[in-house]
Design a protein around this motif. Structure first.
Motif, PDB file in Angstrom:
ATOM      1  N   THR A 138       0.827  -1.202   0.000  1.00  0.00           N
ATOM      2  CA  THR A 138       0.000   0.000   0.000  1.00  0.00           C
ATOM      3  C   THR A 138       0.865   1.256   0.000  1.00  0.00           C
ATOM      4  O   THR A 138       0.601   2.206  -0.754  1.00  0.00           O
ATOM      5  CB  THR A 138      -0.924   0.006   1.225  1.00  0.00           C
ATOM      6  N   THR A 139       1.903   1.270   0.817  1.00  0.00           N
ATOM      7  CA  THR A 139       2.780   2.439   0.889  1.00  0.00           C
ATOM      8  C   THR A 139       3.467   2.695  -0.441  1.00  0.00           C
ATOM      9  O   THR A 139       3.536   3.838  -0.910  1.00  0.00           O
ATOM     10  CB  THR A 139       3.816   2.247   2.002  1.00  0.00           C
ATOM     11  N   GLU A 189     -17.779  -8.545  -6.542  1.00  0.00           N
ATOM     12  CA  GLU A 189     -17.826  -8.706  -7.991  1.00  0.00           C
ATOM     13  C   GLU A 189     -16.468  -9.127  -8.557  1.00  0.00           C
ATOM     14  O   GLU A 189     -16.403  -9.889  -9.520  1.00  0.00           O
ATOM     15  CB  GLU A 189     -18.278  -7.392  -8.644  1.00  0.00           C
ATOM     16  N   LEU A 190     -15.403  -8.633  -7.953  1.00  0.00           N
ATOM     17  CA  LEU A 190     -14.059  -8.992  -8.420  1.00  0.00           C
ATOM     18  C   LEU A 190     -13.587 -10.335  -7.878  1.00  0.00           C
ATOM     19  O   LEU A 190     -12.562 -10.860  -8.324  1.00  0.00           O
ATOM     20  CB  LEU A 190     -13.060  -7.902  -8.017  1.00  0.00           C
ATOM     21  N   GLY A 191     -14.299 -10.867  -6.892  1.00  0.00           N
ATOM     22  CA  GLY A 191     -13.875 -12.118  -6.288  1.00  0.00           C
ATOM     23  C   GLY A 191     -12.684 -11.979  -5.353  1.00  0.00           C
ATOM     24  O   GLY A 191     -11.929 -12.928  -5.151  1.00  0.00           O
ATOM     25  N   TRP A 192     -12.539 -10.797  -4.775  1.00  0.00           N
ATOM     26  CA  TRP A 192     -11.376 -10.531  -3.915  1.00  0.00           C
ATOM     27  C   TRP A 192     -11.694 -10.600  -2.425  1.00  0.00           C
ATOM     28  O   TRP A 192     -10.795 -10.369  -1.604  1.00  0.00           O
ATOM     29  CB  TRP A 192     -10.816  -9.147  -4.226  1.00  0.00           C
ATOM     30  N   VAL A 193     -12.930 -10.884  -2.060  1.00  0.00           N
ATOM     31  CA  VAL A 193     -13.280 -10.950  -0.639  1.00  0.00           C
ATOM     32  C   VAL A 193     -12.466 -12.054   0.028  1.00  0.00           C
ATOM     33  O   VAL A 193     -12.428 -13.192  -0.438  1.00  0.00           O
ATOM     34  CB  VAL A 193     -14.785 -11.210  -0.452  1.00  0.00           C
ATOM     35  N   GLY A 194     -11.806 -11.709   1.134  1.00  0.00           N
ATOM     36  CA  GLY A 194     -10.981 -12.667   1.849  1.00  0.00           C
ATOM     37  C   GLY A 194      -9.546 -12.722   1.386  1.00  0.00           C
ATOM     38  O   GLY A 194      -8.746 -13.473   1.950  1.00  0.00           O
ATOM     39  N   THR A 195      -9.182 -11.919   0.366  1.00  0.00           N
ATOM     40  CA  THR A 195      -7.813 -11.901  -0.135  1.00  0.00           C
ATOM     41  C   THR A 195      -7.140 -10.577   0.217  1.00  0.00           C
ATOM     42  O   THR A 195      -7.805  -9.571   0.498  1.00  0.00           O
ATOM     43  CB  THR A 195      -7.771 -12.098  -1.659  1.00  0.00           C
ATOM     44  N   LEU A 196      -5.824 -10.563   0.169  1.00  0.00           N
ATOM     45  CA  LEU A 196      -5.086  -9.341   0.479  1.00  0.00           C
ATOM     46  C   LEU A 196      -5.282  -8.270  -0.586  1.00  0.00           C
ATOM     47  O   LEU A 196      -5.056  -7.085  -0.310  1.00  0.00           O
ATOM     48  CB  LEU A 196      -3.595  -9.661   0.648  1.00  0.00           C
ATOM     49  N   ASN A 197      -5.679  -8.678  -1.806  1.00  0.00           N
ATOM     50  CA  ASN A 197      -5.955  -7.672  -2.845  1.00  0.00           C
ATOM     51  C   ASN A 197      -7.028  -6.691  -2.400  1.00  0.00           C
ATOM     52  O   ASN A 197      -6.991  -5.509  -2.770  1.00  0.00           O
ATOM     53  CB  ASN A 197      -6.402  -8.366  -4.135  1.00  0.00           C
ATOM     54  N   ALA A 198      -7.996  -7.179  -1.632  1.00  0.00           N
ATOM     55  CA  ALA A 198      -9.086  -6.317  -1.169  1.00  0.00           C
ATOM     56  C   ALA A 198      -8.600  -5.248  -0.202  1.00  0.00           C
ATOM     57  O   ALA A 198      -9.296  -4.243   0.003  1.00  0.00           O
ATOM     58  CB  ALA A 198     -10.164  -7.167  -0.508  1.00  0.00           C
ATOM     59  N   LEU A 199      -7.449  -5.449   0.398  1.00  0.00           N
ATOM     60  CA  LEU A 199      -6.880  -4.448   1.301  1.00  0.00           C
ATOM     61  C   LEU A 199      -5.897  -3.524   0.591  1.00  0.00           C
ATOM     62  O   LEU A 199      -5.773  -2.356   0.953  1.00  0.00           O
ATOM     63  CB  LEU A 199      -6.169  -5.137   2.470  1.00  0.00           C
ATOM     64  N   ILE A 200      -5.204  -4.034  -0.418  1.00  0.00           N
ATOM     65  CA  ILE A 200      -4.135  -3.272  -1.069  1.00  0.00           C
ATOM     66  C   ILE A 200      -4.676  -2.359  -2.158  1.00  0.00           C
ATOM     67  O   ILE A 200      -4.397  -1.156  -2.178  1.00  0.00           O
ATOM     68  CB  ILE A 200      -3.078  -4.232  -1.641  1.00  0.00           C
ATOM     69  N   VAL A 201      -5.452  -2.906  -3.079  1.00  0.00           N
ATOM     70  CA  VAL A 201      -5.862  -2.147  -4.269  1.00  0.00           C
ATOM     71  C   VAL A 201      -6.730  -0.939  -3.922  1.00  0.00           C
ATOM     72  O   VAL A 201      -6.486   0.169  -4.433  1.00  0.00           O
ATOM     73  CB  VAL A 201      -6.569  -3.077  -5.273  1.00  0.00           C
ATOM     74  N   ASN A 227      -4.914   7.906  -2.463  1.00  0.00           N
ATOM     75  CA  ASN A 227      -5.868   8.585  -1.585  1.00  0.00           C
ATOM     76  C   ASN A 227      -5.789  10.090  -1.791  1.00  0.00           C
ATOM     77  O   ASN A 227      -4.771  10.628  -2.238  1.00  0.00           O
ATOM     78  CB  ASN A 227      -5.633   8.223  -0.119  1.00  0.00           C
ATOM     79  N   ALA A 228      -6.887  10.758  -1.473  1.00  0.00           N
ATOM     80  CA  ALA A 228      -6.998  12.189  -1.724  1.00  0.00           C
ATOM     81  C   ALA A 228      -6.025  13.004  -0.871  1.00  0.00           C
ATOM     82  O   ALA A 228      -5.451  13.991  -1.335  1.00  0.00           O
ATOM     83  CB  ALA A 228      -8.429  12.655  -1.475  1.00  0.00           C
ATOM     84  N   PHE A 242       2.070   4.040   5.925  1.00  0.00           N
ATOM     85  CA  PHE A 242       2.436   2.745   6.506  1.00  0.00           C
ATOM     86  C   PHE A 242       1.746   2.556   7.855  1.00  0.00           C
ATOM     87  O   PHE A 242       1.203   1.485   8.144  1.00  0.00           O
ATOM     88  CB  PHE A 242       3.950   2.653   6.669  1.00  0.00           C
ATOM     89  N   ILE A 243       1.760   3.598   8.687  1.00  0.00           N
ATOM     90  CA  ILE A 243       1.122   3.502  10.003  1.00  0.00           C
ATOM     91  C   ILE A 243      -0.380   3.275   9.855  1.00  0.00           C
ATOM     92  O   ILE A 243      -0.970   2.445  10.566  1.00  0.00           O
ATOM     93  CB  ILE A 243       1.418   4.768  10.824  1.00  0.00           C
TER      94      ILE A 243
END
Length: 275
Positions: free
Chosen positions: A80-81, A131-143, A148-149, A202-203
């Motif tokens: 993410t960072t 819809e993307l099938g990412w529930v439960g995967t780390l992609n759902a947290l990273i992408v 961010n604004a 990161f924090i």
């Protein structure tokens, strides 16, 4: 001279008291992580380190998947960072140094999204992850956190003052395109701003709890904060175990802050001296 020294001594005293007040919660967390829950209820309470740290660590490891959740959190926070630093800085560079149709309107809409409460986006964001099938995967947290604004706003303001227009004009005369200007002219000048944005991102990613709690339905992909929340039980709460987990969670952040904050301050001072 005496009045000046008294003012300086009073200022230092206030700063020391403020620092001690700020550091006390961390000290108390470390103290209770080395003691038992029974010690917490003593009168007067125990404020010295005890011998129970390794016993608490052993019980923590046996209670949750500590190392697996820490690895998941580290992957999410690092990815993410890195994505935020790239996307936010390149978008901010375009907003700060390039004229294009609709620039002010787009930036206004960007600030509008920053003003909206984060909770409003949870349901639409979860539907998209389904819809993307990412529930439960780390992609759902990273992408979803890849830009961010706040980061774009912060870097735009920093770039406007740190990158001279004359240098960019000279780079264009030499035939540099957008990405070469960004990479060779912009990035070297905005490293302090990137360091600040990297630390805060990161924090925030490391401490994020609400969104991982909603979307991480796979127990093997839990992040550290969600895993630590499993230590809370209805009938019995082991405070020493919870605070040991909190200590384990905060140590990597403290190390990261010390390492990157020194570079941030050093680069900021170089920029000040050049100015």
């Amino acid at each position: 001279m005496t009045a000046t020294r008294l003012r300086a001594a009073a200022l230092h005293l206030v700063l020391v008291v403020g620092a001690l007040v700020s550091l006390f919660p961390f000290y108390w967390t470390a103290v209770m992580a080395t003691n038992t829950t029974k010690d917490m209820y003593q009168v007067p309470p125990k404020v010295t380190f005890g011998p129970a740290l390794f016993d608490n660590l052993g019980r923590l490891i046996s209670s949750i998947d500590l190392f697996g959740s820490m690895l998941n959190t580290l992957i999410v926070a690092c990815c993410t960072t890195a994505l935020v630093l790239f996307f936010d800085s390149i978008a901010a560079f375009a907003f700060a140094k390039y004229e294009f149709p609709g620039r002010r309107l787009l930036f206004g809409l960007l600030l509008l999204t920053y003003m909206l409460p984060m909770q409003l986006a949870l349901i639409p964001q979860f539907v998209i992850m389904v819809e993307l099938g990412w529930v439960g995967t780390l992609n759902a947290l990273i992408v979803p956190a890849a830009a961010n604004a706040f980061g774009i706003f912060w870097m735009r303001q920093y770039i406007k003052g740190a990158v001279p227009d004359e240098v960019l004009a000279a780079a264009r005369i030499d035939g540099c395109g957008f990405f070469r200007q960004y990479w060779h002219v912009g990035l070297p000048a905005i490293r302090p701003g990137l360091a600040f944005l990297g630390i805060t991102t990161f924090i925030a990613a490391w401490n994020d709890y609400t969104w991982p709690l909603i979307v991480m339905v796979d127990p093997s992909n839990l992040t550290l904060q969600v895993a630590l929340s499993q230590l809370h039980t209805v009938h019995n709460l082991d405070y020493s175990l919870v605070l040991t987990g909190a200590l384990v969670a905060v140590v990597p952040l403290a190390v990261m802050f010390v390492l990157f904050a020194r570079g941030f301050i050093r680069d900021a001072m170089k920029g000040a001296l050049r100015g």
